[in-house]
Design a protein around this motif. Structure first.
Motif, PDB file in Angstrom:
ATOM      1  N   LEU A  47       4.703   6.404 -15.685  1.00  0.00           N
ATOM      2  CA  LEU A  47       4.300   5.122 -16.259  1.00  0.00           C
ATOM      3  C   LEU A  47       5.270   4.017 -15.868  1.00  0.00           C
ATOM      4  CD1 LEU A  47       2.468   3.500 -18.169  1.00  0.00           C
ATOM      5  CD2 LEU A  47       3.930   4.254 -20.062  1.00  0.00           C
ATOM      6  N   VAL A  48       6.555   4.274 -16.034  1.00  0.00           N
ATOM      7  CA  VAL A  48       7.556   3.252 -15.731  1.00  0.00           C
ATOM      8  C   VAL A  48       7.568   2.926 -14.242  1.00  0.00           C
ATOM      9  CG1 VAL A  48      10.028   2.732 -15.747  1.00  0.00           C
ATOM     10  CG2 VAL A  48       8.973   3.862 -17.711  1.00  0.00           C
ATOM     11  N   GLY A  49       7.562   3.972 -13.409  1.00  0.00           N
ATOM     12  CA  GLY A  49       7.674   3.749 -11.974  1.00  0.00           C
ATOM     13  C   GLY A  49       6.516   2.962 -11.399  1.00  0.00           C
ATOM     14  N   ARG A  50       5.305   3.381 -11.676  1.00  0.00           N
ATOM     15  CA  ARG A  50       4.150   2.727 -11.061  1.00  0.00           C
ATOM     16  C   ARG A  50       3.885   1.353 -11.678  1.00  0.00           C
ATOM     17  NH1 ARG A  50      -0.785   5.846  -8.849  1.00  0.00           N
ATOM     18  NH2 ARG A  50      -0.599   3.916  -7.634  1.00  0.00           N
ATOM     19  N   ALA A  51       4.060   1.232 -12.989  1.00  0.00           N
ATOM     20  CA  ALA A  51       3.851  -0.075 -13.619  1.00  0.00           C
ATOM     21  C   ALA A  51       4.867  -1.097 -13.135  1.00  0.00           C
ATOM     22  CB  ALA A  51       3.916   0.068 -15.136  1.00  0.00           C
ATOM     23  N   SER A  52       6.107  -0.676 -12.933  1.00  0.00           N
ATOM     24  CA  SER A  52       7.151  -1.611 -12.509  1.00  0.00           C
ATOM     25  C   SER A  52       6.949  -2.061 -11.069  1.00  0.00           C
ATOM     26  CB  SER A  52       8.528  -0.968 -12.670  1.00  0.00           C
ATOM     27  OG  SER A  52       8.771  -0.614 -14.015  1.00  0.00           O
ATOM     28  N   ILE A  53       6.665  -1.134 -10.185  1.00  0.00           N
ATOM     29  CA  ILE A  53       6.536  -1.479  -8.773  1.00  0.00           C
ATOM     30  C   ILE A  53       5.246  -2.239  -8.495  1.00  0.00           C
ATOM     31  CG2 ILE A  53       6.244  -0.528  -6.442  1.00  0.00           C
ATOM     32  CD1 ILE A  53       9.075  -0.407  -7.326  1.00  0.00           C
ATOM     33  N   ARG A  54       4.165  -1.778  -9.061  1.00  0.00           N
ATOM     34  CA  ARG A  54       2.844  -2.324  -8.697  1.00  0.00           C
ATOM     35  C   ARG A  54       2.512  -3.611  -9.437  1.00  0.00           C
ATOM     36  NH1 ARG A  54      -1.547   0.294  -6.208  1.00  0.00           N
ATOM     37  NH2 ARG A  54      -3.538  -0.788  -6.486  1.00  0.00           N
ATOM     38  N   GLU A  55       2.832  -3.707 -10.726  1.00  0.00           N
ATOM     39  CA  GLU A  55       2.328  -4.832 -11.510  1.00  0.00           C
ATOM     40  C   GLU A  55       3.417  -5.616 -12.241  1.00  0.00           C
ATOM     41  OE1 GLU A  55      -0.557  -6.138 -11.613  1.00  0.00           O
ATOM     42  OE2 GLU A  55      -1.687  -4.650 -10.481  1.00  0.00           O
ATOM     43  N   LEU A  56       4.054  -4.970 -13.221  1.00  0.00           N
ATOM     44  CA  LEU A  56       4.835  -5.730 -14.192  1.00  0.00           C
ATOM     45  C   LEU A  56       6.066  -6.392 -13.596  1.00  0.00           C
ATOM     46  CD1 LEU A  56       4.615  -3.526 -17.399  1.00  0.00           C
ATOM     47  CD2 LEU A  56       3.377  -5.608 -16.816  1.00  0.00           C
ATOM     48  N   GLY A  57       6.732  -5.720 -12.650  1.00  0.00           N
ATOM     49  CA  GLY A  57       7.930  -6.325 -12.089  1.00  0.00           C
ATOM     50  C   GLY A  57       7.636  -7.660 -11.446  1.00  0.00           C
ATOM     51  N   LEU A  58       6.645  -7.691 -10.570  1.00  0.00           N
ATOM     52  CA  LEU A  58       6.295  -8.937  -9.879  1.00  0.00           C
ATOM     53  C   LEU A  58       5.646  -9.939 -10.821  1.00  0.00           C
ATOM     54  CD1 LEU A  58       6.060 -10.553  -7.278  1.00  0.00           C
ATOM     55  CD2 LEU A  58       3.866  -9.400  -6.844  1.00  0.00           C
ATOM     56  N   LEU A  59       4.775  -9.471 -11.717  1.00  0.00           N
ATOM     57  CA  LEU A  59       4.074 -10.390 -12.612  1.00  0.00           C
ATOM     58  C   LEU A  59       5.052 -11.109 -13.531  1.00  0.00           C
ATOM     59  CD1 LEU A  59       1.383 -11.511 -13.586  1.00  0.00           C
ATOM     60  CD2 LEU A  59       1.228  -9.584 -15.168  1.00  0.00           C
ATOM     61  N   THR A  83       1.720   2.539  -0.985  1.00  0.00           N
ATOM     62  CA  THR A  83       0.716   1.491  -1.185  1.00  0.00           C
ATOM     63  C   THR A  83       1.091   0.556  -2.332  1.00  0.00           C
ATOM     64  OG1 THR A  83      -0.545   3.045  -2.556  1.00  0.00           O
ATOM     65  CG2 THR A  83      -1.166   2.860  -0.236  1.00  0.00           C
ATOM     66  N   ASP A  84       1.760   1.081  -3.369  1.00  0.00           N
ATOM     67  CA  ASP A  84       2.222   0.213  -4.447  1.00  0.00           C
ATOM     68  C   ASP A  84       3.244  -0.792  -3.938  1.00  0.00           C
ATOM     69  OD1 ASP A  84       0.597   1.663  -6.050  1.00  0.00           O
ATOM     70  OD2 ASP A  84       2.173   2.528  -7.302  1.00  0.00           O
ATOM     71  N   PHE A  85       4.128  -0.346  -3.082  1.00  0.00           N
ATOM     72  CA  PHE A  85       5.150  -1.227  -2.520  1.00  0.00           C
ATOM     73  C   PHE A  85       4.506  -2.297  -1.636  1.00  0.00           C
ATOM     74  CE2 PHE A  85       8.263  -2.185   0.850  1.00  0.00           C
ATOM     75  CZ  PHE A  85       9.275  -2.712   0.078  1.00  0.00           C
ATOM     76  N   TRP A  86       3.553  -1.886  -0.786  1.00  0.00           N
ATOM     77  CA  TRP A  86       2.887  -2.864   0.066  1.00  0.00           C
ATOM     78  C   TRP A  86       2.043  -3.845  -0.761  1.00  0.00           C
ATOM     79  CZ3 TRP A  86       5.317  -3.224   4.195  1.00  0.00           C
ATOM     80  CH2 TRP A  86       5.750  -2.128   4.941  1.00  0.00           C
ATOM     81  N   ALA A  87       1.434  -3.355  -1.812  1.00  0.00           N
ATOM     82  CA  ALA A  87       0.660  -4.267  -2.677  1.00  0.00           C
ATOM     83  C   ALA A  87       1.555  -5.334  -3.283  1.00  0.00           C
ATOM     84  CB  ALA A  87      -0.038  -3.466  -3.777  1.00  0.00           C
ATOM     85  N   MET A  88       2.748  -4.940  -3.708  1.00  0.00           N
ATOM     86  CA  MET A  88       3.685  -5.912  -4.257  1.00  0.00           C
ATOM     87  C   MET A  88       4.091  -6.934  -3.195  1.00  0.00           C
ATOM     88  SD  MET A  88       7.508  -5.351  -5.786  1.00  0.00           S
ATOM     89  CE  MET A  88       8.095  -4.994  -4.121  1.00  0.00           C
ATOM     90  N   LEU A  89       4.378  -6.486  -1.993  1.00  0.00           N
ATOM     91  CA  LEU A  89       4.807  -7.393  -0.929  1.00  0.00           C
ATOM     92  C   LEU A  89       3.687  -8.337  -0.492  1.00  0.00           C
ATOM     93  CD1 LEU A  89       7.039  -5.160   1.376  1.00  0.00           C
ATOM     94  CD2 LEU A  89       7.720  -6.723  -0.454  1.00  0.00           C
ATOM     95  N   ILE A  90       2.431  -7.908  -0.620  1.00  0.00           N
ATOM     96  CA  ILE A  90       1.312  -8.790  -0.279  1.00  0.00           C
ATOM     97  C   ILE A  90       1.115  -9.857  -1.348  1.00  0.00           C
ATOM     98  CG2 ILE A  90      -1.199  -8.866   0.008  1.00  0.00           C
ATOM     99  CD1 ILE A  90      -1.001  -6.119   1.339  1.00  0.00           C
ATOM    100  N   LYS A  91       1.210  -9.466  -2.607  1.00  0.00           N
ATOM    101  CA  LYS A  91       0.980 -10.428  -3.692  1.00  0.00           C
ATOM    102  C   LYS A  91       2.117 -11.428  -3.838  1.00  0.00           C
ATOM    103  CE  LYS A  91       0.365  -7.369  -6.938  1.00  0.00           C
ATOM    104  NZ  LYS A  91       0.079  -6.793  -8.279  1.00  0.00           N
ATOM    105  N   ALA A  92       3.342 -11.016  -3.597  1.00  0.00           N
ATOM    106  CA  ALA A  92       4.503 -11.846  -3.899  1.00  0.00           C
ATOM    107  C   ALA A  92       4.481 -13.199  -3.178  1.00  0.00           C
ATOM    108  CB  ALA A  92       5.787 -11.080  -3.591  1.00  0.00           C
ATOM    109  N   PRO A  93       4.257 -13.265  -1.850  1.00  0.00           N
ATOM    110  CA  PRO A  93       4.233 -14.583  -1.200  1.00  0.00           C
ATOM    111  C   PRO A  93       3.111 -15.479  -1.706  1.00  0.00           C
ATOM    112  CG  PRO A  93       4.449 -12.823   0.423  1.00  0.00           C
ATOM    113  CD  PRO A  93       4.102 -12.168  -0.872  1.00  0.00           C
ATOM    114  N   VAL A  94       1.973 -14.873  -2.038  1.00  0.00           N
ATOM    115  CA  VAL A  94       0.860 -15.668  -2.561  1.00  0.00           C
ATOM    116  C   VAL A  94       1.248 -16.304  -3.891  1.00  0.00           C
ATOM    117  CG1 VAL A  94      -1.546 -15.601  -3.307  1.00  0.00           C
ATOM    118  CG2 VAL A  94      -0.800 -14.195  -1.381  1.00  0.00           C
ATOM    119  N   PHE A  95       1.884 -15.539  -4.766  1.00  0.00           N
ATOM    120  CA  PHE A  95       2.347 -16.095  -6.026  1.00  0.00           C
ATOM    121  C   PHE A  95       3.384 -17.188  -5.796  1.00  0.00           C
ATOM    122  CE2 PHE A  95       1.430 -11.917  -8.522  1.00  0.00           C
ATOM    123  CZ  PHE A  95       0.083 -12.148  -8.370  1.00  0.00           C
TER     124      PHE A  95
END
Length: 369
Positions: free
Chosen positions: A197-209, A303-315
């Motif tokens: 829960l902590v690992g995937r939520a942090s990398i994919r969503e909550l950390g960047l959000l 894929t979680d890491f790449w998803a974060m890197l794709i969303k981050a510049p857009v944000f």
């Protein structure tokens, strides 16, 4: 001594015949308006016995005649007739209070007004983004030198100065996620899945959000306030006068800084959240750090890491454009700066969350679950 306004009435064939007396003036009306409303149907209003009349008295007589259709006004002197004619030619409505519309009508009106304002703001942001792209292409085509000094300065304010607060916030969020997840999973004896829960939520969503929300509240508001103040002090107009593009000198460095730093800040926040969850897992669940790290390597896909890197510049682009756009809209006074700063933060956070939901659906549709 001046007589108070008064009246007598007697029943007639078509209604009551009212005969006024005394002074129909504001100072001498007393309770006459209330008493005359208690009289039944009125056929005649006789003014032959009054001593004096002013505009207020004439209005009382005119209103009584209007409330009883067919009532005639007789015995008016020349002065009284002039006042009555003036009031008769005035078609405006006399209201002490505005009509109160139904609640649902006012709610729909407010909803419509807010919707139109939000739509106009969205169209303005899109147009501002287009103007920024034109400025970028102009710099590339003309081979103009980027203002690296301005961009590096924004690196300091947007990124380096934000590291302590983002790190602390993410660390605490990681602890909270781990604690709440462990409480629920403990019912099934699956506390070890708290790491998932902590690992995937942090990398994919909550950390960047959470980083995007923090940057929007911290840097987006600063962009709006700085540019808004420059608008009030006419620095932006001065730049245009000397041939310097405000879009290239003010907007692009800020948007570039937020765009380039958002992936780094998001990754930093995710690591801090994972560390916070690891501390709780070590202290609260007695999971050794080595086991925690090994488990993270097994359950976090690339894929979680790449998803974060794709969303981050857009944000980052969204936060920078929204803050700069709000600052450029300042027109009048210092109060407008505060209002636009607040609007920049609200709009940036709202759009970030909407885009995050869009990305979640998109990544799920292509199999990045």
């Amino acid at each position: 001594m001046a007589a108070w306004a008064d009246f007598e009435h007697s029943d007639g064939a078509d209604g009551a015949e009212v005969r006024f007396s005394g002074r129909l003036t504001l100072a001498r009306l007393g309770d006459l308006p209330a008493r005359i409303e208690e009289v039944g149907p009125i056929s005649t209003l006789d003014l032959s016995q009054i001593q004096r009349i002013d505009t207020v008295g004439a209005w009382i007589v005119t209103r009584a005649a209007a409330q009883h259709p067919g009532a005639r006004i007789v015995g008016a002197s020349d002065e009284a007739q002039r006042l009555l004619d003036a009031l008769a030619s005035d078609k405006s409505e006399y209201r002490v209070h505005a009509d109160r519309r139904p609640v649902w009508v006012r709610m729909l009106e407010q909803l419509g007004t807010s919707s139109v304002a939000i739509w106009d703001e969205l169209i303005g942001i899109i147009g501002f983004f287009g103007a920024m792209l034109v400025a970028v292409f102009t710099q590339i085509r003309a081979r103009r030198r980027l203002r690296w000094n301005a961009i590096v300065t924004r690196f300091q304010t947007v990124g380096v100065d934000a590291l302590p607060i983002i790190g602390l916030m993410s660390f605490l969020i990681g602890i909270v996620i781990a604690q709440q997840g462990a409480v629920q999973l403990e019912q099934f004896g699956l506390e070890v899945f708290t790491i998932n829960l902590v690992g995937r939520a942090s990398i994919r969503e909550l950390g960047l959000l959470m980083t995007a929300i923090m940057v929007a509240g911290r840097s987006g508001s600063a962009f709006a306030a700085q540019i808004g103040t420059m608008k009030l002090t006419e620095e932006v107009d001065a730049m245009r006068t000397i041939g310097v593009s405000p879009m290239e000198a003010i907007v692009l460095p800020r948007v570039a800084a937020s765009t380039l730093l958002m992936p780094l800040l998001g990754f930093y926040a995710s690591i801090c959240a994972i560390i916070g969850g690891g501390v709780f897992a070590w202290v609260g669940l007695e999971i050794p750090p080595l086991t925690y790290i090994q488990r993270l390597r097994e359950i976090i896909p690339m894929t979680d890491f790449w998803a974060m890197l794709i969303k981050a510049p857009v944000f980052g682009v969204l936060i920078g454009v929204t803050g700069c756009y709000s600052g450029m809209q300042v027109r009048q006074n210092a109060e407008e700066v505060g209002r636009r700063t607040t609007a920049a933060v609200v709009a940036a956070i709202f759009l970030v969350i909407v885009l995050d939901a869009f990305f979640a659906v998109f990544f799920s549709s292509i199999g990045w679950n």
